[in-house]
Design a protein around this motif. Sequence first.
Motif, PDB file in Angstrom:
ATOM      1  N   UNK A 112      15.107  56.093   0.998  1.00 26.62           N
ATOM      2  CA  UNK A 112      14.049  56.870   1.630  1.00 26.62           C
ATOM      3  C   UNK A 112      14.077  56.699   3.137  1.00 26.62           C
ATOM      4  N   UNK A 113      13.576  57.715   3.829  1.00 24.21           N
ATOM      5  CA  UNK A 113      13.536  57.673   5.286  1.00 24.21           C
ATOM      6  C   UNK A 113      12.245  58.335   5.765  1.00 24.21           C
ATOM      7  N   UNK A 114      11.597  57.727   6.758  1.00 22.69           N
ATOM      8  CA  UNK A 114      10.354  58.247   7.336  1.00 22.69           C
ATOM      9  C   UNK A 114      10.533  58.321   8.851  1.00 22.69           C
ATOM     10  N   UNK A 115      10.228  59.503   9.426  1.00 16.27           N
ATOM     11  CA  UNK A 115      10.356  59.677  10.873  1.00 16.27           C
ATOM     12  C   UNK A 115       9.018  60.145  11.435  1.00 16.27           C
ATOM     13  N   UNK A 116       8.501  59.431  12.425  1.00 17.87           N
ATOM     14  CA  UNK A 116       7.238  59.784  13.068  1.00 17.87           C
ATOM     15  C   UNK A 116       7.487  60.833  14.141  1.00 17.87           C
ATOM     16  N   UNK A 117       7.018  62.059  13.889  1.00 18.65           N
ATOM     17  CA  UNK A 117       7.160  63.115  14.891  1.00 18.65           C
ATOM     18  C   UNK A 117       6.299  62.828  16.109  1.00 18.65           C
ATOM     19  N   UNK A 118       5.103  62.331  15.870  1.00 16.83           N
ATOM     20  CA  UNK A 118       4.152  61.939  16.907  1.00 16.83           C
ATOM     21  C   UNK A 118       3.114  61.049  16.230  1.00 16.83           C
ATOM     22  N   UNK A 119       2.078  60.588  16.946  1.00 23.66           N
ATOM     23  CA  UNK A 119       1.095  59.706  16.304  1.00 23.66           C
ATOM     24  C   UNK A 119       0.359  60.329  15.124  1.00 23.66           C
ATOM     25  N   UNK A 123       7.395  62.928   8.938  1.00 20.70           N
ATOM     26  CA  UNK A 123       8.145  63.583   7.876  1.00 20.70           C
ATOM     27  C   UNK A 123       8.929  62.520   7.103  1.00 20.70           C
ATOM     28  N   UNK A 124       9.195  62.799   5.844  1.00 21.78           N
ATOM     29  CA  UNK A 124       9.937  61.832   5.039  1.00 21.78           C
ATOM     30  C   UNK A 124      10.827  62.555   4.034  1.00 21.78           C
ATOM     31  N   UNK A 125      11.817  61.850   3.541  1.00 16.29           N
ATOM     32  CA  UNK A 125      12.699  62.340   2.485  1.00 16.29           C
ATOM     33  C   UNK A 125      13.088  61.150   1.616  1.00 16.29           C
ATOM     34  N   UNK A 126      13.275  61.410   0.323  1.00 18.07           N
ATOM     35  CA  UNK A 126      13.638  60.323  -0.573  1.00 18.07           C
ATOM     36  C   UNK A 126      14.562  60.836  -1.674  1.00 18.07           C
ATOM     37  N   UNK A 154      10.914  65.824  -0.322  1.00 19.20           N
ATOM     38  CA  UNK A 154      10.685  65.866   1.123  1.00 19.20           C
ATOM     39  C   UNK A 154       9.199  66.137   1.338  1.00 19.20           C
ATOM     40  N   UNK A 155       8.666  65.688   2.467  1.00 20.84           N
ATOM     41  CA  UNK A 155       7.246  65.893   2.675  1.00 20.84           C
ATOM     42  C   UNK A 155       6.809  65.660   4.107  1.00 20.84           C
ATOM     43  N   UNK A 156       5.556  65.982   4.360  1.00 19.78           N
ATOM     44  CA  UNK A 156       4.925  65.806   5.662  1.00 19.78           C
ATOM     45  C   UNK A 156       3.569  65.152   5.449  1.00 19.78           C
TER      46      UNK A 156
END
Length: 351
Positions: A112-119, A123-126, A154-156
């Motif tokens: 899995x991976x989670x990326x913070x677009x802003x505070x 977004x994430x994918x697994x 995938x999600x937000x």
Amino acid sequence: MVGFNYSQFENLHDSLTAYNNVEGRTVNLYTWQNQTAEPVLDGGKFMDYDGWQKQYGGYGAARLKPRDDLSVILGARVSSYRYRLTQIYPSNPAWDDVSRRNESGVVTPYAGIVYDLNPEHAVYASYTSIFKPQSVRDRNGATLDPRNGDNYEIGLKSAFFDGRLNSAIALYEIRQDNLAERDAGQTVPGTQNQAAYRAVSGAKTRGVDLEVNGEVLRHWQVGASYNFSSSEDATGTRINTVFPRQMVKLWISYRLSGAFSGLTLGGGVNWQDRMYFTATPWQLGKSITGEQKAYSVVNLMARYDFTKQLSATLNVNNVFDTKYLQGLDSTFYTGYYGPTRNAMLNLKYQF
């Protein structure tokens, strides 16, 4: 993180005296002390069948954070499985059978991976690999192969108003082989109408989940969700129809102010789509359909906080006394009614 788990399960049955008759033994609930007489297996009994299974495995995962705005998880599990089913026919020993299934060292990875677009938004994918041993049997009495496949998502996720309101959206797809589905009108040979299943290859489930929870306005709390999920086999035919494709839940509560500041009022509705099954009972010799059409249930709540420690809550469920089936069982061609209108008053004190 590393770990190990182990489980063992044994399932013993009464002997069958005839195809549709189980030997009856009287039990006194006041004196039985968790022990009953063991079944007697002799030439007058039709069949006796017992099952045993054992599962164990190890797993490991690593949580990484290469950047402040990026998180990664990598893991895997190694599984082993042992299964045995013994069938004994005193009246005809030639029918005796012992079924075994062994799986060793099956590796199922996940990531899995989670990326913070802003505070506020991330977004994430697994990805998850699927391996699930099964104990259900087909119309020939054979145990189905383990279910296997892949799960993608995938999600937000978002947070508003300093975290007081949160939302999430997820899209997923599950691809599976050997997915167990009720084999309409079929039973396992030599059993007391035990449902037979068939293995579906190339099964695909696609869905979306939407959810919002939190405070939209001062004193206003909202919880809302929408779920859509549909499963199809390799030919595009819908399967697992005893589960609804769509569900909606909405709950709103408001805490009054002023002289009534201790009072909170709430209400909500749960709605779900049609669910059904088609079967061919041997008693009828023709196809039938059991269904529950789309329905909704309304619930209400009132809570009063007398002090910080003492509160009373009144819940009234199924306010309009809706008559509905909350579950369908294609094994016994029946359904299970949901609760009628009911109320509960709860008094709570916190020390």
